[in-house]
Each structure stands twice: as structure tokens, then as C-alpha cells.
Write a protein that holds these residues in place. Structure first.
Motif, short mmCIF file in Angstrom:
data_model
loop_
_atom_site.label_atom_id
_atom_site.label_comp_id
_atom_site.label_asym_id
_atom_site.label_seq_id
_atom_site.Cartn_x
_atom_site.Cartn_y
_atom_site.Cartn_z
N GLU A 45 0.83 -1.21 0.00
CA GLU A 45 0.00 0.00 0.00
C GLU A 45 0.86 1.25 0.00
O GLU A 45 0.52 2.26 -0.64
N ASN A 46 1.98 1.20 0.70
CA ASN A 46 2.90 2.33 0.73
C ASN A 46 3.46 2.61 -0.67
O ASN A 46 3.52 3.76 -1.13
N LEU A 106 2.10 1.72 -3.48
CA LEU A 106 0.97 2.21 -4.28
C LEU A 106 0.72 3.69 -4.06
O LEU A 106 0.40 4.43 -5.00
N SER A 107 0.89 4.15 -2.85
CA SER A 107 0.68 5.57 -2.55
C SER A 107 1.73 6.42 -3.26
O SER A 107 1.43 7.51 -3.75
N TRP A 108 2.98 5.94 -3.33
CA TRP A 108 4.00 6.67 -4.08
C TRP A 108 3.63 6.76 -5.56
O TRP A 108 3.81 7.80 -6.19
N GLN A 109 3.08 5.67 -6.08
CA GLN A 109 2.68 5.66 -7.49
C GLN A 109 1.52 6.63 -7.74
O GLN A 109 1.52 7.36 -8.75
N ARG A 110 0.54 6.65 -6.84
CA ARG A 110 -0.61 7.54 -7.01
C ARG A 110 -0.22 9.00 -6.88
O ARG A 110 -0.72 9.86 -7.62
N GLU A 111 0.66 9.29 -5.94
CA GLU A 111 1.02 10.68 -5.67
C GLU A 111 1.98 11.25 -6.71
O GLU A 111 2.00 12.47 -6.95
#
Length: 562
Positions: free
Chosen positions: A347-348, A350-355
Motif C-alpha cells: 500500500e505504501n 501504491l501511494s508513491w505511485q498515485r502521488e
């Protein structure tokens, strides 16, 4: 069977199931070419020896077979050197058969003599000088065996001119035994158990895949490992296509022009599984800080790669076709447990990818190069064989084309050879006649082997050649812009070259795109047109490849795009 040395070479190629060779004739190989006159396999005559060797390389990458190239002595052989070095750096199986002056003339600076064995020693897996005709069958058997086994690579067989005409009693061995050469296929199973224990204790693991996954045919085993563990995955340039771009656990390419998520995951992981990678400097950034929080497990068939650049805490020596299935078998019973323990970490990432997704500035009045690649990806649905030359377009393709299949991305990774793309695309098309082959090239690199447009026309290879024409040496100019105060020393390519006319002069259809609204229509026309097509696409001059990790910086010190 009684036959000449030239006939023995043809027979040996048949025994190795060779279906095509690439080459260019000359005085020292005339007897060999006379024997080729009635050969059952194809010979592709390129317009330059460098074009022939890159074509053989592209054929090998696309098909997984050994590429074969033939050249004459002296300048013919030396014109192969760049292509041999390209194959060597990327571990591509290649056999180069070169002519040499007659045995009595060797070492006398004879006409068209060059010590190709000495010249290519640093960039071949092995090489030979054949001065006795009876040695030919055994040498060729060994050459193909060495080229394709273990870590693949190029082998040069230099044959003296008089050997081609000499006669021998031909016999081709059924197997090869070489003292000192024992390619490792299966390693120590205990190391797999040790890797398994590391997996169970890791909380931030990362799977890092390289070209070895593609070359070894291990993509399916990789997918099983990824699906069973739930671990995030990143790739080198050469590893792209091993796992589909849209796999939920794939976070793109790592390194100098890697994604934010891939670079940050490498920086923060506690266990890095390097699978078929060599930890190239374009991947690691500042070496002392690469994956500094992680234990590194290195899977490789070549023991020489272990600890060469990055210290491995655990090494797994052996063919990936052995090691990956063995690891899959080991983890299958604890799949749910592994996925649970890395859920927060995934999830961490994934958050880098989304941001911080890959992004670029768009302009309604300009044809942006990234848009071209996205459009081609959309039109082909990831089902084409994509070839690139070297430069900015190469990195944009790596970032924005959606690769779905192994062996679908052919590019010069280690050597970074401008001029590679066009002949390599022809070789790929020759090996995969029913596939859509698309070349992305820059206006600089395309000129280095543009003579092979004539080869495309002569054989009607339906390669679609997309030139991202920004009228500059794009990547060099980017560095000048970012690190040399904008002093563009000799990187402007503005001139009178008309790529459409150049294509048409060589018998290839030519199209042009100058406005965004023309792009979709022209690309569809190019894809629908039988035979080879060149599309000259005018793109802006000062677009940068971003993100970018400056030379000598850490992976987390990225210059981001907007």
C-alpha cells in the motif's frame, strides 16, 4: 562425407537448424558465398556489415534463437565490432563467421587483413581462428553451444580464406564437452531454502527483474512468484515485458529515468530480490547508497556478476529456469501468510505511485513525443514487437509503452548503440514475419544506419519506422541544458534532410506528422499500409526525459516532471 570447408559450414548451419543468416560478401568469403548459392536457408543481404550484425542481434532477441552473421576479412570484419559489443553487453546469442586472409599471409599485413580475433577478445564470449579445415565442424559445434548456453553471448569464428576451399571428411558431433566450460543450469537447492527464510522475515521486500528473465524464458515462473507472494515488482530497461505493465504489483522501471515509486521502493525496501540483473550504474545511482536498507539476494547464471557492483548477502547461482520454479514451489504453501505480511508495504508503494505518477506537460499546438508513444500503445494494445534506437525516445518508450509480453522490447541497453534500431527491427521482422514490428528512432540515430531502409524495401519487411524528429541530439542536448548551462555544443541537427524523401528514394513509403490532429490518422495509415513505412513526426526541441536521477545522485534525489 567428403566436402569443402565452405560446404562444411553450410552443412553445420543446417545441423544447428539455422533458418536465416545476415551478411555481406567480399573477397575472403567468396568461396563460402559460392556455397551459399544453393543453401536451403535464407541469406539477407544488408547494405553494411554493421547493419547485418545488428539485424542478426534483433533476430536473436525476437526469436530466442542464435543469430548468425557473415562478413569478409579486414574492414568487413571490423565493421561487425560495434554490433558484437552490443550483443555482448546485453547477453545476446550470436555467431559471427568472418573471412581471414589465407594461412600463409596471416601476420604479414596482407591486403584486407585484420586480427579480428584479437580485436574482439574483450567483447566476445569466445572466439576462434580456424587454420585447418578439419577443425571447422568441431569449432562451429562449439561456437553455437557456447553462444546459447549459460549466459548467452557472441562468438566469432574467423576462417582463413584457403580453409574454405580445402576438403575434409565431414562429421558433425552430437554433443560438446569443453574442459573448463561448465555452464550452470541447476544450483544448490539449499540456497532456495535460505531465500525462503529471508522472504518469511522480510516486511518490505521488493522483486527486481532484469534481462535475464526475458532471455531465460522465465516470465511464467516470475508471474507465479509475484502472484503467490504479493511482493511489489520493479524492472530494469532490459527486463520490461517480463511482467505485463498493467499487473497490479508492477511499478515500472527503476534507475536514472525510473518511476518515483520504483526508485523510492528500492531506497526503502528491506529485502531486494535481484533476478537476472547486473546492477548497472544507470540502475543504481550513487552505488554506496543503493538499497542501503536492504539485504540483497542475487539470482544469476553467471557467478562473475555476483558482488561485481552490489554486495549480495545471499547468492543463487543457476539458470532462472531452475531457481524461480524451485522458489515458487517453496512458497506456495505460505502464499496467504506472505501476502498478509507485506500488505502495508505494498500500500505504501501504491501511494508513491498515485502521488507521483509518470506525467508530462502537454501542448495543444505541439506533437509531444510521449503522446506518440501512448497512442501507438493504444493502437497496438501492447501486442507489437517494439524496437528502439538509443536516446530520449528510448526512455520515453520504456516509460509510456504498455509492454505485455516477454521478448517484445528490443533495445541496446548496455552499450547504448545509436544506429542499432533500424537493422535490429529488420532482423526481428525477418524472424517473426507475422508480427507487427514498430521502430521508434530519433533523427540522430536513424541516420547512422539509414542505408538499411533499402534493405527493408528490397525484402519488403513491413516494419513501421517512427522517427521522433526534434532536430537535435535529444539526450545529449538535455544534459547540456540541465548540467552545462544550456551551451548546446554541436547537438543541433537542423538541416535539409527530408526523411520522407529519403524513405521514398530507397523504395519505402513516407508519411509526416506536424500537428497533433494529424497523429491518429497517420499512425493508423502507417499500420494499415503493406510493406515498410517511415513516419517523420515533428516534435518539440526542448522536451526532457523525466524523472531523472542526476549522475552521482541517490535514487531518491529525482528531478521530477510536471
Amino acid at each position: 562425407m567428403k566436402m569443402s570447408g565452405a560446404e562444411a559450414i553450410i552443412e553445420s548451419l543446417k545441423n544447428e537448424n539455422v533458418d536465416v543468416v545476415f551478411g555481406y560478401p567480399g573477397g575472403a568469403v567468396l568461396t563460402l558465398y559460392d556455397a551459399l548459392y544453393t543453401a536451403e536457408f535464407r541469406h539477407i543481404l544488408t547494405k553494411h556489415e554493421q547493419g547485418a550484425v545488428h539485424a542478426a542481434d534483433g533476430y536473436a532477441r525476437a526469436t530466442g534463437k542464435v543469430g548468425v552473421v557473415i562478413a569478409t576479412s579486414g574492414p568487413g570484419a571490423t565493421n561487425l565490432v560495434t554490433g558484437i559489443a552490443t550483443a555482448y553487453m546485453d547477453s545476446i546469442p550470436l555467431v559471427a563467421i568472418t573471412g581471414q586472409v589465407a594461412v600463409p599471409l596471416i601476420g604479414r599485413d596482407s591486403f584486407q587483413e585484420a586480427d579480428i580475433r584479437g580485436i574482439t577478445t574483450p567483447v566476445t564470449k569466445h572466439n576462434y581462428l580456424v587454420k585447418k579445415v578439419e577443425d571447422l565442424p568441431g569449432v562451429l559445434k562449439e561456437a553455437f553451444y557456447i553462444a546459447r548456453t549459460g549466459r548467452p553471448g557472441p562468438v566469432v569464428v574467423d576462417v582463413a580464406k584457403d580453409v574454405f576451399a580445402a576438403s575434409l571428411d565431414y562429421h558433425y558431433a552430437s554433443e560438446v564437452k569443453l574442459r573448463g566450460y561448465h555452464p550452470i543450469f541447476e544450483g544448490n537447492l539449499e540456497t532456495i531454502n535460505q531465500v525462503f527464510e529471508e522472504l518469511r522475515s522480510a516486511r518490505k521486500p521488493l522483486i527486481f527483474i532484469g534481462g535475464g528473465v526475458n532471455l531465460s524464458g522465465s516470465s511464467e515462473a516470475l508471474r507465479q512468484l509475484v502472484d503467490q507472494t504479493g511482493f511489489p515488482v520493479i524492472s530494469t530497461l532490459m527486463g520490461l515485458g517480463s511482467l505485463p505493465y498493467d499487473h497490479p504489483q508492477f511499478f515500472g522501471m527503476v534507475g536514472m529515468h525510473g518511476t518515483y515509486a520504483a526508485n523510492m521502493a528500492t531506497t526503502e525496501c528491506d529485502l531486494l530480490l535481484g533476478i537476472g540483473v547486473r546492477f548497472d550504474d544507470r540502475v543504481t545511482g550513487l552505488l554506496s547508497d543503493f538499497a542501503s536498507k536492504a539485504k540483497v539476494v542475487h539470482f544469476d547464471i553467471d557467478p562473475a556478476e555476483i558482488n561485481k557492483n552490489v554486495l549480495a548477502h545471499l547468492r543463487v547461482i543457476g539458470d532462472l529456469k531452475w531457481s524461480l520454479p524451485a522458489l515458487v514451489q517453496r512458497v506456495k504453501d505460505v502464499s496467504s501468510e506472505l501476502k498478509q505480511q507485506v500488505r502495508a508495504w505494498t500500500e505504501n508503494v501504491l501511494s508513491w505511485q498515485r502521488e507521483n505518477p509518470l506525467t508530462y506537460e502537454r501542448d495543444a499546438e505541439l506533437v509531444m513525443p510521449q503522446t506518440v508513444i501512448e497512442k501507438v500503445s493504444e493502437l497496438t494494445q501492447g501486442d507489437a514487437v517494439i524496437v528502439t534506437d538509443v536516446g530520449q525516445h528510448q526512455m520515453w518508450v520504456a516509460q509510456y509503452y504498455g509492454f505485455k509480453h516477454p521478448l517484445s522490447f528490443l533495445t541496446s541497453g548496455g552499450l547504448g548503440t545509436m544506429g542499432y534500431g533500424l537493422p535490429a527491427a529488420l532482423g526481428a521482422q525477418c524472424g517473426l514475419p507475422d508480427s507487427t514490428v514498430i521502430l521508434f528512432a530519433g533523427d540522430g540515430g536513424i541516420m547512422m544506419n539509414c542505408q538499411e531502409l533499402a534493405t527493408a524495401a528490397n525484402y519488403n519487411f513491413p516494419v513501421k519506422i517512427l522517427i521522433l524528429n526534434n532536430q537535435t541530439l535529444g539526450m545529449v542536448a538535455q544534459w547540456q541544458r540541465m548540467f552545462y548551462g544550456g551551451r548546446y555544443s554541436h547537438t543541433s541537427l537542423k538541416g535539409n534532410t527530408d526523411f520522407v524523401k529519403l524513405a521514398e528514394a530507397m523504395g519505402v513509403a513516407g508519411l509526416r506528422v506536424t500537428k497533433p490532429e494529424e497523429l491518429d490518422k497517420v499512425l493508423k495509415e502507417a499500420l494499415a499500409t503493406p510493406g515498410p513505412v517511415v513516419v517523420d513526426i515533428r516534435t518539440p526541441e526542448t522536451v526532457d526525459v523525466l524523472p531523472m536521477v542526476p549522475s552521482g545522485a541517490r535514487l531518491d534525489q529525482m528531478i521530477m516532471g510536471g
